[in-house]
Design a protein around this motif. Sequence first.
Motif, PDB file in Angstrom:
ATOM      1  N   GLY A   1      43.321  71.882  19.891  1.00  0.00           N
ATOM      2  CA  GLY A   1      42.765  71.037  18.842  1.00  0.00           C
ATOM      3  C   GLY A   1      43.822  70.208  18.136  1.00  0.00           C
ATOM      4  O   GLY A   1      43.498  69.287  17.385  1.00  0.00           O
ATOM      5  N   LEU A   2      45.084  70.532  18.357  1.00  0.00           N
ATOM      6  CA  LEU A   2      46.169  69.754  17.756  1.00  0.00           C
ATOM      7  C   LEU A   2      46.817  68.818  18.766  1.00  0.00           C
ATOM      8  O   LEU A   2      47.264  67.727  18.426  1.00  0.00           O
TER       9      LEU A   2
ATOM     10  N   THR B   1      45.436  77.904   8.598  1.00  0.00           N
ATOM     11  CA  THR B   1      46.097  76.928   9.477  1.00  0.00           C
ATOM     12  C   THR B   1      46.705  77.613  10.701  1.00  0.00           C
ATOM     13  O   THR B   1      46.917  76.984  11.727  1.00  0.00           O
TER      14      THR B   1
ATOM     15  N   MET C   1      45.289  79.703  12.512  1.00  0.00           N
ATOM     16  CA  MET C   1      44.288  80.036  13.524  1.00  0.00           C
ATOM     17  C   MET C   1      43.781  78.825  14.285  1.00  0.00           C
ATOM     18  O   MET C   1      42.908  78.942  15.133  1.00  0.00           O
ATOM     19  N   VAL C   2      44.312  77.663  13.974  1.00  0.00           N
ATOM     20  CA  VAL C   2      43.864  76.462  14.667  1.00  0.00           C
ATOM     21  C   VAL C   2      44.264  76.546  16.135  1.00  0.00           C
ATOM     22  O   VAL C   2      45.426  76.781  16.449  1.00  0.00           O
ATOM     23  N   PRO C   3      43.291  76.387  17.068  1.00  0.00           N
ATOM     24  CA  PRO C   3      43.653  76.432  18.482  1.00  0.00           C
ATOM     25  C   PRO C   3      44.569  75.247  18.830  1.00  0.00           C
ATOM     26  O   PRO C   3      44.271  74.118  18.444  1.00  0.00           O
ATOM     27  N   PRO C   4      45.663  75.503  19.536  1.00  0.00           N
ATOM     28  CA  PRO C   4      46.632  74.435  19.832  1.00  0.00           C
ATOM     29  C   PRO C   4      46.015  73.222  20.523  1.00  0.00           C
ATOM     30  O   PRO C   4      46.455  72.097  20.295  1.00  0.00           O
TER      31      PRO C   4
ATOM     32  N   PRO D   1      53.128  78.421   9.221  1.00  0.00           N
ATOM     33  CA  PRO D   1      52.209  79.374   8.592  1.00  0.00           C
ATOM     34  C   PRO D   1      52.576  80.818   8.925  1.00  0.00           C
ATOM     35  O   PRO D   1      52.560  81.692   8.059  1.00  0.00           O
TER      36      PRO D   1
ATOM     37  N   TYR E   1      44.558  79.182   2.676  1.00  0.00           N
ATOM     38  CA  TYR E   1      44.761  77.944   3.436  1.00  0.00           C
ATOM     39  C   TYR E   1      45.877  78.132   4.468  1.00  0.00           C
ATOM     40  O   TYR E   1      45.736  77.767   5.637  1.00  0.00           O
ATOM     41  N   THR E   2      46.990  78.739   4.026  1.00  0.00           N
ATOM     42  CA  THR E   2      48.114  78.973   4.938  1.00  0.00           C
ATOM     43  C   THR E   2      47.701  79.851   6.104  1.00  0.00           C
ATOM     44  O   THR E   2      48.019  79.578   7.265  1.00  0.00           O
ATOM     45  N   LEU E   3      46.931  80.905   5.786  1.00  0.00           N
ATOM     46  CA  LEU E   3      46.477  81.814   6.832  1.00  0.00           C
ATOM     47  C   LEU E   3      45.551  81.088   7.812  1.00  0.00           C
ATOM     48  O   LEU E   3      45.635  81.260   9.031  1.00  0.00           O
TER      49      LEU E   3
ATOM     50  N   THR F   1      53.716  73.265  13.309  1.00  0.00           N
ATOM     51  CA  THR F   1      52.316  73.647  13.098  1.00  0.00           C
ATOM     52  C   THR F   1      52.074  75.117  13.377  1.00  0.00           C
ATOM     53  O   THR F   1      51.243  75.736  12.737  1.00  0.00           O
TER      54      THR F   1
END
Lengths: 283, 304
Positions: A124-125, A117, A119-122, A155, A113-115, A151
């Motif tokens: 998208g945040l 998070t 990879m979420v494209p910025p 991680p 899960y930590t890994l 964010t």
Amino acid sequence: MNVYRHARLLRTIVLMIVTGALLLVWVLPLIWAFVVSLKSEREVLAYPPSVVFEPTWSNYVDALFGSFSIVDSLLTSTIVATATTVLTIALAVPAAYAFARLRLPAKRPLGFYTLATQMVPPVGLVIPYFLILNRLSWLDTYHGMVIVYLTFSLPFAIWLMVSYMEDIPWEMEEAAFLDRASRLQTLWHIVIPQVRGGIAVTVIFVFLNAWNEFLFAVQLGGNTVRPVTVAMYNFVSVEQTLWAKLSAAALVAMLPVVIIGIAAQRQIVKGLTVGAVKGGARK
Amino acid sequence: MSSSRRKGGGIHAGERRFAFALTMPGLLVLFLTTTFPLLYLIWSSFQTINLAMPFLDGFAGVDNYVQMWGDARFWHAIRLTGIYTTTSVVLQVVIGLGLALLVMQIPAGQWVFRIVAILPIVLAPVVVGLFWRTVMLSPNFGLVDYLIQALGFEQVNWLGAPTPALISVIIIHTWQWTPFAFLVLLASLASLPVDVYEAARIDRANAFQRFWHITLPLLRPAIVIVVIIRSMIALSAFAAIFAATGGGPGTASEILNLYAFKTSFIELNFGYGSALAVSLLVITMVVSGVLFYLRTARHPGTKT
């Protein structure tokens, strides 16, 4: 034998020339930025671009004290990057210890899960954060910005620290445990001193990333929280052609990360390669 | 050790509680700061949220996704994202590896390369984008343009014409991040065992054979890691393109990332922007899944 030696020497010279020429591809733009920063604005727009001219430091004076002063945004960047770093380390070091050394329930899924998070494209945040912070009236606030910066820093910091924690020998912890030291004492007095180097590398990476961040800063900041990256961008949007002042201001804004980069060059490369070398061995 | 791994009690219960207490703050913050906004993003991709026309706001079902499917600008952005990511990652790895192999052979002064290589890496991408947009690529006054004309070539409108603009943003990204590949591969090269090469030399393997049959397989894990990291970063590249071209001219360098950003923050259409961002999220997940699969897939002779 002599011929052989000559051939070797020639080969080395050619090699040096080729690599030196390739090096220029990376050095020249940086030197050019510095050269431009020493020009007057009129000199910048000379054609062909001049190499011989009377250098002036006035752009730097302007960047610091003049009408284009970036001192306020330097301060903002320092506050945001420092707060992000402190919070990240405080949260990541204990978590990394548990991941690396202890029996943790659901360790694998939590690690994954930590890994993930990370990879979420910025982009998208930044979209949901704009809506959320807007509703909370936290846009353009320091706490809002630091929350968003966690964010990407958290991680990454956890994973980097895990790789350093895995390297320390078990004996000391066992000895401390036999001495009836509490688990918290063991972590504080035994483990943390041994991973000081790893913490330093993590601090460097988190600080650099926070200092250089742009996407969140430009959209979630404003007149109160305006880091240097945004100040630079606004400068070009407003003053399209003042390149000498832009170059001077940008070099000042990048001075902290450049100094850190050169001073911690070895540690940074090690940090970059921790994943590359140990990545294969990770479960 | 594992015999005492029972639920609840046992001598390790205290350790588990302690480990749990150490991880919880970090993971809770991680959930609140990343997972919650992501869920919010997915929710808003099924809504109409337009700050310019708030009276239209409400549940939209799959409307945004249907619109996306028929949106030529979306498919154009996907195509550009693919070109941008693959081209820049391949260039970074190939040039970075070539440089590392060259620098390994020079007898002295490797440190100069290490210092120079660290500089682009630590610079803010937005500043790099601004530098290239102004003092490097500007028509006439930019260094690149001047050098090209001085060498007798035609002037190129680097950032103002569609294809050169795309090439420019790829060059800028490659310029900034090739040093990353270079440094990682240089470190890996330096740690390769020497005796294999001795054996190869005795077997009269030539330089190319040594590279192809020894160096490349041994470097494979490092190369794969570089490809994974750089692909993830390239997929979400933003600041340098935003600063250099803003995605333009028109939509010539508008990768998916910029399209989602502009839809949300310039057209204020957050619902559709969210759907675009979700599509990027899905693409990132698929690409990383494939890359991680390739990394763990067995390849004979590459046990390191």
